[in-house]
Design a protein around this motif. Structure first.
Motif, PDB file in Angstrom:
ATOM      1  N   GLU A  24       0.836  -1.211   0.000  1.00 40.12           N
ATOM      2  CA  GLU A  24       0.000   0.000   0.000  1.00 40.12           C
ATOM      3  C   GLU A  24       0.867   1.256   0.000  1.00 40.12           C
ATOM      4  N   LEU A  25       1.965   1.250   0.764  1.00 42.92           N
ATOM      5  CA  LEU A  25       2.874   2.399   0.753  1.00 42.92           C
ATOM      6  C   LEU A  25       3.481   2.596  -0.628  1.00 42.92           C
ATOM      7  N   SER A  26       3.828   1.523  -1.296  1.00 34.86           N
ATOM      8  CA  SER A  26       4.379   1.627  -2.646  1.00 34.86           C
ATOM      9  C   SER A  26       3.341   2.169  -3.619  1.00 34.86           C
ATOM     10  N   LEU A  90      25.828  -3.289  -8.325  1.00 31.04           N
ATOM     11  CA  LEU A  90      25.647  -2.055  -7.559  1.00 31.04           C
ATOM     12  C   LEU A  90      24.540  -1.201  -8.166  1.00 31.04           C
ATOM     13  N   ASN A  91      24.538  -1.072  -9.471  1.00 29.62           N
ATOM     14  CA  ASN A  91      23.514  -0.273 -10.147  1.00 29.62           C
ATOM     15  C   ASN A  91      22.119  -0.851  -9.897  1.00 29.62           C
ATOM     16  N   ARG A  92      21.981  -2.162 -10.001  1.00 26.66           N
ATOM     17  CA  ARG A  92      20.678  -2.794  -9.753  1.00 26.66           C
ATOM     18  C   ARG A  92      20.264  -2.642  -8.293  1.00 26.66           C
ATOM     19  N   TRP A  93      21.240  -2.747  -7.407  1.00 26.48           N
ATOM     20  CA  TRP A  93      20.940  -2.599  -5.987  1.00 26.48           C
ATOM     21  C   TRP A  93      20.491  -1.170  -5.692  1.00 26.48           C
ATOM     22  N   LEU A  94      21.168  -0.196  -6.285  1.00 25.22           N
ATOM     23  CA  LEU A  94      20.777   1.203  -6.073  1.00 25.22           C
ATOM     24  C   LEU A  94      19.387   1.485  -6.638  1.00 25.22           C
ATOM     25  N   ALA A  95      19.005   0.799  -7.706  1.00 23.98           N
ATOM     26  CA  ALA A  95      17.638   0.945  -8.219  1.00 23.98           C
ATOM     27  C   ALA A  95      16.632   0.484  -7.165  1.00 23.98           C
ATOM     28  N   ARG A  96      16.987  -0.559  -6.430  1.00 23.21           N
ATOM     29  CA  ARG A  96      16.119  -1.006  -5.327  1.00 23.21           C
ATOM     30  C   ARG A  96      16.097   0.023  -4.207  1.00 23.21           C
ATOM     31  N   VAL A  97      17.235   0.673  -3.992  1.00 28.77           N
ATOM     32  CA  VAL A  97      17.315   1.709  -2.960  1.00 28.77           C
ATOM     33  C   VAL A  97      16.338   2.839  -3.269  1.00 28.77           C
ATOM     34  N   VAL A  98      16.147   3.139  -4.544  1.00 30.60           N
ATOM     35  CA  VAL A  98      15.208   4.192  -4.929  1.00 30.60           C
ATOM     36  C   VAL A  98      13.799   3.855  -4.421  1.00 30.60           C
ATOM     37  N   GLU A  99      13.366   2.617  -4.603  1.00 30.56           N
ATOM     38  CA  GLU A  99      12.046   2.216  -4.110  1.00 30.56           C
ATOM     39  C   GLU A  99      12.021   2.246  -2.584  1.00 30.56           C
ATOM     40  N   TYR A 100      13.082   1.769  -1.977  1.00 34.52           N
ATOM     41  CA  TYR A 100      13.214   1.791  -0.516  1.00 34.52           C
ATOM     42  C   TYR A 100      13.126   3.231  -0.012  1.00 34.52           C
ATOM     43  N   ALA A 101      13.798   4.144  -0.697  1.00 36.04           N
ATOM     44  CA  ALA A 101      13.795   5.544  -0.280  1.00 36.04           C
ATOM     45  C   ALA A 101      12.398   6.138  -0.347  1.00 36.04           C
ATOM     46  N   ARG A 102      11.632   5.724  -1.341  1.00 33.56           N
ATOM     47  CA  ARG A 102      10.259   6.229  -1.465  1.00 33.56           C
ATOM     48  C   ARG A 102       9.433   5.794  -0.252  1.00 33.56           C
ATOM     49  N   GLY A 158      21.426  10.774  -0.060  1.00 30.25           N
ATOM     50  CA  GLY A 158      20.594  11.698   0.702  1.00 30.25           C
ATOM     51  C   GLY A 158      19.889  12.704  -0.190  1.00 30.25           C
ATOM     52  N   ALA A 159      20.419  12.913  -1.392  1.00 30.44           N
ATOM     53  CA  ALA A 159      19.763  13.813  -2.343  1.00 30.44           C
ATOM     54  C   ALA A 159      18.352  13.336  -2.665  1.00 30.44           C
ATOM     55  N   LEU A 160      18.111  12.026  -2.557  1.00 28.62           N
ATOM     56  CA  LEU A 160      16.764  11.509  -2.835  1.00 28.62           C
ATOM     57  C   LEU A 160      15.723  12.108  -1.891  1.00 28.62           C
ATOM     58  N   SER A 161      16.136  12.447  -0.676  1.00 20.47           N
ATOM     59  CA  SER A 161      15.179  13.009   0.284  1.00 20.47           C
ATOM     60  C   SER A 161      14.717  14.406  -0.104  1.00 20.47           C
ATOM     61  N   ASP A 169       9.666  10.246 -10.105  1.00 19.28           N
ATOM     62  CA  ASP A 169       9.892   9.313 -11.215  1.00 19.28           C
ATOM     63  C   ASP A 169      10.905   9.856 -12.219  1.00 19.28           C
ATOM     64  N   ALA A 170      10.910  11.134 -12.442  1.00 17.35           N
ATOM     65  CA  ALA A 170      11.820  11.732 -13.418  1.00 17.35           C
ATOM     66  C   ALA A 170      13.232  11.912 -12.866  1.00 17.35           C
ATOM     67  N   ARG A 171      13.374  12.153 -11.575  1.00 17.95           N
ATOM     68  CA  ARG A 171      14.682  12.536 -11.033  1.00 17.95           C
ATOM     69  C   ARG A 171      15.416  11.445 -10.253  1.00 17.95           C
ATOM     70  N   ALA A 172      14.724  10.555  -9.585  1.00 18.83           N
ATOM     71  CA  ALA A 172      15.388   9.573  -8.709  1.00 18.83           C
ATOM     72  C   ALA A 172      16.362   8.696  -9.497  1.00 18.83           C
ATOM     73  N   GLY A 173      15.950   8.204 -10.640  1.00 19.00           N
ATOM     74  CA  GLY A 173      16.832   7.377 -11.465  1.00 19.00           C
ATOM     75  C   GLY A 173      18.039   8.143 -11.964  1.00 19.00           C
ATOM     76  N   THR A 174      17.842   9.409 -12.285  1.00 22.17           N
ATOM     77  CA  THR A 174      18.951  10.243 -12.752  1.00 22.17           C
ATOM     78  C   THR A 174      19.987  10.421 -11.652  1.00 22.17           C
ATOM     79  N   ILE A 175      19.532  10.617 -10.440  1.00 25.68           N
ATOM     80  CA  ILE A 175      20.453  10.768  -9.308  1.00 25.68           C
ATOM     81  C   ILE A 175      21.306   9.509  -9.151  1.00 25.68           C
TER      82      ILE A 175
END
Length: 186
Positions: A24-26, A90-102, A158-161, A169-175
């Motif tokens: 539900e949070l996602s 690392l790149n794939r793991w960081l993509a997961r971090v983006v969802e985690y950060a959300r 921390g920039a994700l915050s 959606d437009a910026r998190a992946g770019t970061i």
């Protein structure tokens, strides 16, 4: 029903509640205001009494969602390194971090500051260790530059915050792409 079966059922109920809250949070992009506990209970297939027995407050449930998400991130490192070269892992793991950060953004907004600090201090070393393992594998393979550690990357993440939800959606992946590009050996 034996005591063991009851404990097993209780654990399964707890897991379903956490998964329903995470889902539900996602779906709501981490918007805690949209997290309705009766809807979580229904989605998990349990009564509200069962939900409140496991999680007496919304804060307790959100803290467990955070722990669950963090565990999934940490547990993903070894399989990613087994399946991919270190920088791709690392790149794939960081993509997961983006969802985690959300999800984390919503949890942080809802959990009282002192409780969040305790939760963070109790769990965050696991994230540092997981990221450190990815960076070390990348350095050993000659893909990740020396002189960078997990703390450096976490500070950059921390920039994700600061990304407004409307631009997530437009910026998190770019970061993440900029961070990974900065980690590459030159």
């Amino acid at each position: 029903m034996t005591g063991r079966e009851r404990r097993s059922d209780a654990a399964a109920n707890r897991d379903r509640i956490v998964e329903a809250a995470r889902a539900e949070l996602s779906r709501s992009n981490g918007a805690i205001a949209e997290l309705k506990l009766h809807g979580i209970a229904k989605s998990a297939g349990v009564g509200q009494g069962t939900l409140y027995r496991h999680f007496p407050t919304r804060e307790h449930l959100l803290a467990e969602v955070y722990r669950h998400e963090l565990t999934q991130l940490v547990d993903a490192v070894a399989p990613l390194l087994a399946e991919h070269p270190p920088l791709r892992a690392l790149n794939r793991w960081l993509a997961r971090v983006v969802e985690y950060a959300r999800v984390k953004r919503g949890v942080m907004a809802a959990i009282e500051a002192s409780a969040w600090q305790d939760l963070y201090l109790d769990q965050h070393h696991r994230l540092d260790e997981a990221l450190g393992a990815l960076l070390d594998a990348g350095k050993a393979a000659g893909e990740v530059r020396d002189g960078v550690d997990a703390t450096d990357v976490i500070l950059l993440l921390g920039a994700l915050s600061r990304v407004p939800e409307s631009e997530w959606d437009a910026r998190a992946g770019t970061i993440v792409t900029v961070i990974v590009d900065g980690l590459r050996v030159r």
